[in-house]
Structure formats: C-alpha cells, structure tokens
Design a protein around this motif. Structure first.
Motif, PDB file in Angstrom:
ATOM      1  N   PRO A  17      29.122 100.224  55.959  1.00  0.00           N
ATOM      2  CA  PRO A  17      28.745  99.819  57.316  1.00  0.00           C
ATOM      3  C   PRO A  17      27.233  99.671  57.405  1.00  0.00           C
ATOM      4  CG  PRO A  17      29.285 102.155  57.272  1.00  0.00           C
ATOM      5  CD  PRO A  17      29.603 101.609  55.909  1.00  0.00           C
ATOM      6  N   LYS A  18      26.794  98.792  58.317  1.00  0.00           N
ATOM      7  CA  LYS A  18      25.352  98.648  58.544  1.00  0.00           C
ATOM      8  C   LYS A  18      24.919  99.791  59.476  1.00  0.00           C
ATOM      9  CE  LYS A  18      22.351  95.158  60.642  1.00  0.00           C
ATOM     10  NZ  LYS A  18      21.107  95.620  60.023  1.00  0.00           N
ATOM     11  N   PRO A  19      23.871 100.511  59.094  1.00  0.00           N
ATOM     12  CA  PRO A  19      23.433 101.581  60.002  1.00  0.00           C
ATOM     13  C   PRO A  19      22.655 100.986  61.171  1.00  0.00           C
ATOM     14  CG  PRO A  19      22.003 101.520  58.075  1.00  0.00           C
ATOM     15  CD  PRO A  19      23.059 100.464  57.864  1.00  0.00           C
ATOM     16  N   ARG A  20      23.215 101.054  62.383  1.00  0.00           N
ATOM     17  CA  ARG A  20      22.528 100.462  63.533  1.00  0.00           C
ATOM     18  C   ARG A  20      22.984 101.163  64.804  1.00  0.00           C
ATOM     19  NH1 ARG A  20      27.376  98.977  62.402  1.00  0.00           N
ATOM     20  NH2 ARG A  20      28.549  97.514  63.672  1.00  0.00           N
TER      21      ARG A  20
ATOM     22  N   ALA B  59      24.796 108.981  72.506  1.00  0.00           N
ATOM     23  CA  ALA B  59      26.140 109.559  72.565  1.00  0.00           C
ATOM     24  C   ALA B  59      27.146 108.655  71.845  1.00  0.00           C
ATOM     25  CB  ALA B  59      26.563 109.766  74.015  1.00  0.00           C
ATOM     26  N   PHE B  60      26.943 107.344  71.971  1.00  0.00           N
ATOM     27  CA  PHE B  60      27.844 106.396  71.312  1.00  0.00           C
ATOM     28  C   PHE B  60      27.297 105.975  69.956  1.00  0.00           C
ATOM     29  CE2 PHE B  60      29.503 105.459  75.644  1.00  0.00           C
ATOM     30  CZ  PHE B  60      30.864 105.488  75.360  1.00  0.00           C
ATOM     31  N   GLU B  61      28.209 105.721  69.041  1.00  0.00           N
ATOM     32  CA  GLU B  61      27.893 105.073  67.770  1.00  0.00           C
ATOM     33  C   GLU B  61      28.914 103.957  67.564  1.00  0.00           C
ATOM     34  OE1 GLU B  61      25.443 105.732  65.605  1.00  0.00           O
ATOM     35  OE2 GLU B  61      24.690 107.641  66.398  1.00  0.00           O
ATOM     36  N   TYR B  62      28.541 102.941  66.796  1.00  0.00           N
ATOM     37  CA  TYR B  62      29.568 101.995  66.378  1.00  0.00           C
ATOM     38  C   TYR B  62      30.600 102.761  65.544  1.00  0.00           C
ATOM     39  CZ  TYR B  62      27.044  97.934  68.069  1.00  0.00           C
ATOM     40  OH  TYR B  62      26.437  97.011  68.876  1.00  0.00           O
ATOM     41  N   ALA B  63      31.862 102.484  65.787  1.00  0.00           N
ATOM     42  CA  ALA B  63      32.918 103.262  65.128  1.00  0.00           C
ATOM     43  C   ALA B  63      32.788 103.196  63.610  1.00  0.00           C
ATOM     44  CB  ALA B  63      34.296 102.771  65.575  1.00  0.00           C
ATOM     45  N   ASP B  64      32.423 102.024  63.073  1.00  0.00           N
ATOM     46  CA  ASP B  64      32.331 101.924  61.611  1.00  0.00           C
ATOM     47  C   ASP B  64      31.144 102.732  61.081  1.00  0.00           C
ATOM     48  OD1 ASP B  64      30.259 100.305  62.406  1.00  0.00           O
ATOM     49  OD2 ASP B  64      30.824  98.594  61.174  1.00  0.00           O
ATOM     50  N   GLY B  88      33.419  93.012  71.751  1.00  0.00           N
ATOM     51  CA  GLY B  88      34.536  93.197  70.829  1.00  0.00           C
ATOM     52  C   GLY B  88      34.318  94.263  69.779  1.00  0.00           C
ATOM     53  N   GLN B  89      33.128  94.863  69.717  1.00  0.00           N
ATOM     54  CA  GLN B  89      32.891  95.913  68.725  1.00  0.00           C
ATOM     55  C   GLN B  89      33.363  97.268  69.272  1.00  0.00           C
ATOM     56  OE1 GLN B  89      29.412  95.528  66.091  1.00  0.00           O
ATOM     57  NE2 GLN B  89      28.450  94.385  67.738  1.00  0.00           N
ATOM     58  N   LEU B 101      23.247 111.681  62.446  1.00  0.00           N
ATOM     59  CA  LEU B 101      22.026 111.914  61.664  1.00  0.00           C
ATOM     60  C   LEU B 101      22.001 110.992  60.448  1.00  0.00           C
ATOM     61  CD1 LEU B 101      19.490 113.517  60.756  1.00  0.00           C
ATOM     62  CD2 LEU B 101      21.045 115.134  59.643  1.00  0.00           C
ATOM     63  N   ALA B 102      23.160 110.857  59.784  1.00  0.00           N
ATOM     64  CA  ALA B 102      23.238 109.984  58.616  1.00  0.00           C
ATOM     65  C   ALA B 102      22.912 108.537  59.015  1.00  0.00           C
ATOM     66  CB  ALA B 102      24.629 110.065  57.997  1.00  0.00           C
ATOM     67  N   ARG B 103      23.462 108.080  60.131  1.00  0.00           N
ATOM     68  CA  ARG B 103      23.144 106.729  60.620  1.00  0.00           C
ATOM     69  C   ARG B 103      21.659 106.598  60.907  1.00  0.00           C
ATOM     70  NH1 ARG B 103      20.647 105.527  64.994  1.00  0.00           N
ATOM     71  NH2 ARG B 103      21.991 106.845  66.271  1.00  0.00           N
ATOM     72  N   HIS B 104      21.089 107.589  61.594  1.00  0.00           N
ATOM     73  CA  HIS B 104      19.669 107.540  61.954  1.00  0.00           C
ATOM     74  C   HIS B 104      18.795 107.483  60.705  1.00  0.00           C
ATOM     75  CE1 HIS B 104      16.064 108.423  64.398  1.00  0.00           C
ATOM     76  NE2 HIS B 104      15.708 109.202  63.391  1.00  0.00           N
TER      77      HIS B 104
END
Lengths: 505, 505
Positions: A17-20, B59-64, B88-89, B101-104
């Motif tokens: 996944p793209k981290p965003r 609070a929200f993240e993209y599910a993927d 649609g995401q 944290l991993a996404r950030h």
C-alpha cells in the motif's frame, strides 16, 4: 480486502500500500501538540474553577439520536461520517459536542444536577469536502449550562470566556466579548412589520450583513425597493416603508451618541424595539446580563453589547455572543487585519426537546481551538510555546552505550530534558540526528575524555548561528565552534550555564 | 433518514429518538477524566524528559494502509470500523497506535530524525462484540523507537516505564518490568528440535502457558506423549524426547539455584539454549539490555528477566517485556489477587516493510490506560484523585444574583474553586444541587445578612456526616448542623479554615 496483507501473492509481488494520509486529515507534531495542550489546560483550569464539570461523550452516536443540526446542509446525513453497526443500526461520528450533550442530558436527566454545567474538549468529524486549511477532523472546546433560563447563566459564560483569554496572556483591550440578542433582532423586525414573513426577514438580515461593504445608503436601498449595482444588476429589496427602514438602520448602525460610548448602545437598541414584546424582553435580558457582569467587575472594555453580532440565526433563541480578538495580524496577502472571532455561542432550547418533547433552556459557548492557538502564536510569538531545550548524549563507541544512558539519566534527574542516542549510526549520523531533533546541546564523552574525568559539550544553538556564516556544513562540523571540554563532575552546572546562554570556559 | 428531524409528521406525532449510548460505548464523568488526565500528564512528562516526541495521527486511515494486524481474527476487516469515502476509497478508524505509526514513518521517512522516537496518547476503536467492562472505544498510550536495532533502545523503554510508574506514586517493590526474548524462546524450541514444525511448536507454547494451572508434571506430559485430564479426555502431546522435554522445562521452570536470585535467571536460560544461534543471540541481547539498565541504576528489583513472559508471539521478533503490578487487590469475587499486567511491548520489524519493502527495526511499549488507572486507584485510594473542593454560593433572591456571582469570583480569585447557583430554583433545589455537585461548602448571603455585613457558611461534608445519624433528610435540613455566620470581610479566611477541617466559630 485480502490484498491488505503483506503476504506474497503466488506468482506475483507482495501488495504494498502507498503510505498516505486520508484526504482532509493531518498528523500533528510535537510543537503544535505542546502549544495546544498548554492552551487547553489553561482553559480547562478556568472552567473547573467556575465549577463546570468535565464530560467526555462517546465518539459515536446512534444516527437518529445525533440528529442533523449542521448548518449549510439540507440533505440528511450530509456532512457526517456514518456506518451501519452489525445489528443494522446506523452509527455516526459526532460532528459537534452539542448534539451529544443533548443526548447525554436526555438520557441521564434524573441523575444530573440542575442546572447541569459541563465542559467538553474533544475531536469532532465533518464529512465535508476538504480544502486548504479545512480539515475533516478538528478539536472543539465547549462549555454549556443546561436547565437554566436565568441571565446569570449567560453572564457566567461571558465572564468565564474573558477569564480564559486573560489566563492565556491576552491583555485587556486585546479582545472583546460582544453580546446581542436574537429576541432584540426579532423585535426590530417585528417593529418593522416583517417578523411573520420569512422571505422579507431574510432580505433584511442579508442586507444588514452587507452594511460594511455597501454602506448605509446601499443597505437603505435594499431595505426599501431594491438596489442596482455597478454591473447594472438589480436586487429586489424588502419593501419596507421609510419608518421601518429608519428603525432597522437605527438598530444596526451605531448613531453619533453611542460611538465610542459602549454604555449607550443598549439604551439606543431598546428604543429601536419599543413596543415589541420580544424586543423589550430581549433588551431587558441583555440589561440583566450586563448588570451581573458589571457587578463582578467586568466593564465594557471586556464585555459589551454590539448590534452587529448576528450568529447562527436558525439555532439560537435568546442571547448570542462572540469573542473577538481586536489586535492586528498580518494575513496571507501581507495585509494588516484585525484577527476577529475565535468563538461564540448563545441560548438554545430545542435540542433536549427532540428526545423528551419538553423544552429545556440551555446556553453555551464554543471556542475555536485552532483559531485561538494561531492567535496566541501571533500575539505571544513562537517562543512562548517552545518545548524545553533538549540535550542529546552521543554514543561514541557501542560498548559505552550504557554510560551514555547513565549520563542522560543524570541530566534528567537534575530536571534537564535529555536523551542518549538510541540508534546504530556513527558520529555524523548522530550530529544530524541532534540537528533534526533541534537539540540545544550535544554531550560527547569519548574514551580518552572519560579516562581523564572530562566531558565535552557542544552548543548546537550557537553552532547553528555560526554555521550561517560558515561556507559549508562540513566546514562548520570541522571548525567545531562553541564547543568546550569540562570536568565530568561539573556536567550539570555547565549544561545549565550553556542553556542560560552563558559561556563556562 | 428524514424521520431524524423533530419536525411534526403531518397527521402524526413528531418522531422522538430514544436517547441512548451506542452499544459498547460510554460517557466518562469528571472524576474519571480528572484522574486520567493527571495520570497521562505524568506519563507524558516522563516521555518528554527522555526526549520522546509527541505525535498525533489522524483517527482515520485508508483501510489498505492500516492493514490488519489485530490478534484473534482471521477475517480481514473484522474488528475495525470502516466506511467508504465519497471517492470510493475505504477509510478505517485506527484500532491501535502502531499501524498508524508505521504509515507515518513510511510517509515521512526522509524528514524524520533516525531513530524516530515518539509517544502518542489517543483513542482507538475496535468493532468487536461489547461485554461487561469490554468497550469498543478506549485510550492507548504508546512509546516507540523506530529505526534502531540497538539494545539501548529497548533498555530505554524499560527504564522509562519504571520511571513512569514511580512518578505515579508506585513504590519500589510494587511493580516489576519483566523481560524475555522471542529469540530465546526460538532457541529453546530449536534446541528441542521443534522450531521448524509450527504444529508441535504451538503445542509446546500452549503447554508452557498452562504451567501455573497444570503444574510441572502436567506440562511434562503435554510435552511428551500427551495427557488425560480428570474428565477422561486425552490431549495429544508434542512428542518431544526426554532430553528435549528437560531442556524446555529447564527454560520455563525456575530451578532451585535461581529461585529468589533474579541475577541467576539469564545465565540459566543461556545454558538452556546453548548451541542454538537464535537462542545465543537472544541471550546476548538480553545481557546487553540488562548491562545498560544496571549501569543506569535499575536493578533486578525493578527490571529483570522472566522466562514466563510470552507476549503476542506472532508479532514480536526480539525482546518482549511486560510491566506487572505485584501488590494484591481484591477482585469481584472478594479474593485477594495480584494486580498483574498493566502494559508491555517488544521488538517488531515488519510494519514499515509493508509499505517500503525494507525492514526497519523498531521497538515499543504500550500502557493500558484504564487498567493502570484502576490499579492506581486501588493503591492510592480515591482521595488521591479527588477534585479540588467546591463552594456553591446560593442565590436567595433573584435580584441579588449579581452579588452571588461576585462572591464566587472573589473566592476564585483567592484560588478556591467556586460557583454561584446559575439556575432558577428555590432554596431546597439549590441545596439539592450543591449535594449532587458534591460541594464542600454552601455560601449563603441573605438580604438581612448583607445589611449586617455578614455571610453564612454551611459545611456540607460535615452536614452529610451528621445526616447519617439524622432520622430524615428534612430533619437534617432544618437542624442545619455545621453552619456558621461570619463577618463578610473574613469570607475567604473562614472558607479556607472550613476546607482545612477546622472550625472557625
């Protein structure tokens, strides 16, 4: 959604996944969080000193209990994040703190003190189109009194708001808490003969809203037959007769006698609604509120009536108020402008009645957390919100990591914010790390120095200043300015002296 | 969802939603919020003193991007609150603070200091079946170091956790930070010849987990051929040979020489993995961590190796740790039990790799906020978390509301938490209000008293004590115990004396 897993897909590559961040959301860093925490702690302290109770409601509400009170939206559920629970009921994330308060009060009515005075600081979510500076997640800070129609309940909110702003360091004269009444506005319209006609009433209110842009003559035309603008377009007016126009303008436009004399505003407004039941009640109510705040020592330099305050008209039923910051700031277009509103509120009745059928009088104020924070930064300077200075103890050889951590613990025990480098990098990586952490001092304790009972301190603030004049970063690193070697036993004293800006050579 | 509106339905009644909290959520009151805020401020202060940076992710993240790392769940998206954005995401509310944290880190890798050490306190949501004491919204408090494989990074978390617990008032001996290594466990299994066989390995781990319940002989049977329980049911064993069984038991069961001697635990464990590469690396790693914490003055009375710690095995890759409170509390069944775990963590590698493909070493600790809070309450008593005492100034006649508010302001200016009654009720309603607010003192200033320059203070705490012996509430109200009339000018001094428990008659 199995592709979320990082397990390799047979015959293909692992899904990455793209981290965003989702659109309209943001991550918030230390500087912002520290400044916000200090501001909110101050506000909470003032609220608590007034005996308001903290409350935190759940992030989710049942969609039917939350209702739809968002402004600017005709479509139900527009603007709200909702999802279906596994039992088929719809849940929505709160979009403000008032609708959950109404649910809480209706649900716990018997057990609550009456009046119920609570404050809540919390995140709210709006499912709206994001834009620059427009986020879908932000923090609100509300105080409400439910179950009291007394003017004292409104007066208290105004004084509490003034106390908050002064506790945050704003000076008398930097702000004004401006007060008006929905009933007073109703009285003017009633006196002008348009109260029962929502279309005409809308025209009058929109016209008043344009006073600053169009001037008195432009508004006068809109209150009467109508107005043709520069482009030749004609806007139909409210069709008021000359006497009604004069009443409305007398309400909204400060006359000569009240200019510069805030005490005279309410008597003037009261005259303009004479004969209207609603208007006279509104004037008497504002008079009572002013009497309370004046008795408590809050004069017109802090809390005053201003007929220009026209907040959330569909929502409020009595007093309305707005906290304005009156000092100039520089906007994005590099112009000096007055900072303006950082919050407000007023009296409302219908929220609890949605559940119980019985109207419960309520009044509340909401502070715009992010706006107030930028105002405070503009006024106090970023320095006032800076974190405590940081020392980074470098780890020159891996075998001595334990000693570096002990040195950091020694500094912390002396009340100095300190860390030892916890990574795997060499000297260059460690100095880069200290730089990114905006550390004030790097503490360096090599094996030779340790044997001699010495330790080296590098003043990174001063180093950064000197670096501006140095030709290259490497030149700065090798020149090693603002560095000194001291006795190990004098570590804490020397770090303190360096943080205070003194030299200890 | 038009029926959400309170507008009357033609020919029918207005729709009135039932005011109710969604299943698995709760509102939190002042007492809980104040205690929690004090606890979290203390923890934040310790983290910041170590140079960890505050971070708050959305609070929200993209599910993927969030992925699915929840334990105990084979179904993707199970356990998470998700909804579709208007483009649609899929968006999901965070279920912990580690995945965001991993996404950030993956999103901002270039700009972050390395290692990146951050703490985050925040709400997380779990879309799970609610139950008693099991909520779908709660607060986590995490500290992580990303980008360092050094044992110093783990050591630092252990020391920081100990400092947090002592800053919160827990005494040396009230807690232990227990340390183990995933690699050490792998080494034991490797030495026992079962590392490559996930089924057998699972049997061994489950058997070790039952040590307390089944005793050594029961576990020995499960490690061998199997065990028949009291009901006659047979559980197949791991089928290890006697030498392997002896190794595994030697790892998990403290032998005579190490009982009461925590220093000897690691050498014993090291012997039990001799010959295994993973095991020897794990033992060396724990040795290095212990060397650092010992050098910094943290002995086995605070941080020690315990082979019984078997946390989140599928997630961690190296050191694992758990903070346990060792003092007894009384459980719901009125039994004395040891309080147990209030948090833990360990080393993990895979999270950032999900985005970038490159493994980034990381280690982190998470404190269970609500569990730690109940532990502190059990240890320190509710008194330690009580709000400042409150004075309520009663309003005897509506015309004197302003004076009552001025009196409250005077008390606040002297640092005393005070409010004037802001409602519309009479004397009885006001005393009931003060009672519900748990006020310490009611301040009563009637017209006659004001004329005489006097004011009356009613000690509600003492009144409540006396009321226990009074026959009826009315008798208490009319008897008016613990009440005194004082000079108006001595208000602040007399209130202070009453709050201090003294009598000022």
């Amino acid at each position: 959604m199995n592709e979320q897993r990082s397990a390799p897909v047979p015959g293909g590559k692992a899904f990455r996944p793209k981290p965003r961040l989702p659109r309209g959301f943001k991550d918030r860093d230390e500087a912002e969080l520290m400044a916000e925490a200090r501001m909110l702690d101050t506000i909470r302290g003032v609220y608590a000193s007034y005996g308001f109770q903290a409350l935190e409601t759940s992030a989710f509400e049942y969609a039917d209990a939350l209702g739809k009170f968002l402004p600017d939206s005709d479509r139900p559920n527009e603007g709200v994040f909702s999802l279906k629970d596994d039992d088929g009921q719809w849940l929505s994330l709160r979009y403000d703190l008032t609708a959950p308060l109404a649910r809480h009060v209706a649900e716990n009515f018997q057990n609550l003190p009456k009046p119920f005075r609570r404050y809540q600081v919390g995140t709210v979510w709006r499912n709206e189109k994001p834009g620059p500076g427009r986020f879908r997640e932000f923090i609100q800070c509300d105080a409400d009194t439910v179950g009291s129609a007394a003017p004292a309940a409104d007066a208290e909110l105004l004084m509490m708001c003034a106390d908050c702003l002064e506790s945050l360091g704003l000076k008398r004269g930097d702000y004004g808490i401006l007060l008006n009444s929905r009933k007073l506005l109703d009285g003017v319209l009633e006196a002008a003969g348009v109260a029962a006609d929502p279309v005409r009433r809308g025209i009058v209110l929109r016209a008043l809203d344009k006073l600053e842009r169009l001037g008195v003559d432009g508004v006068r035309a809109l209150l009467g037959e109508g107005r043709r603008d520069e482009s030749g377009d004609f806007t139909s007016g409210a069709g008021l007769n000359p006497e009604a126009i004069s009443r409305v303008l007398g309400f909204a436009v400060p006359d000569q006698e009240s200019a510069g004399d805030p005490e005279s505003v309410l008597p003037r407004l009261a005259r303009s609604v004479a004969g209207s039941t609603a208007g006279e009640a509104g004037a008497a109510n504002l008079g009572e509120i002013l009497r309370i705040v004046n008795t408590c020592g809050y004069g017109a330099d802090r809390i005053r009536v201003d007929s220009g305050i026209v907040r959330g008209l569909d929502y409020y039923t009595g007093a309305v108020f707005e906290a304005q910051l009156t000092f100039p700031v520089t906007n994005d277009a590099d112009e000096k402008v007055v900072f303006g509103s950082i919050g407000g509120g007023g009296r409302y009745d219908g929220l609890v009645a949605r559940f119980t059928g019985a109207e419960v009088p309520a009044t509340g104020i909401s502070i715009g957390v992010s706006r107030l924070l930028s105002a405070l930064k503009a006024r106090a300077g970023a320095q006032a919100f800076a974190a405590a200075p940081l020392c980074v103890v470098l780890v020159l050889d891996k075998g001595a990591a334990a000693e570096a951590f002990r040195t950091a613990a020694e500094l912390r025990a002396a009340g100095i914010r300190a860390e030892a480098y916890a990574g795997d990098g060499g000297m260059k990586a460690q100095l880069k790390y200290a730089d990114k952490r905006c550390a004030a001092i790097a503490v360096i304790e090599g094996g030779d120095e340790r044997a001699r009972g010495e330790i080296t301190l590098k003043d990174l603030n001063r180093g950064a200043e000197l670096a501006k004049t140095a030709e290259t970063r490497d030149a700065w690193l090798t020149a090693r300015p603002a560095q000194q070697t001291v006795r190990r036993g004098e570590l804490v004293a020397c770090v303190r002296a360096m943080l205070d800006g003194g030299r200890t050579s």
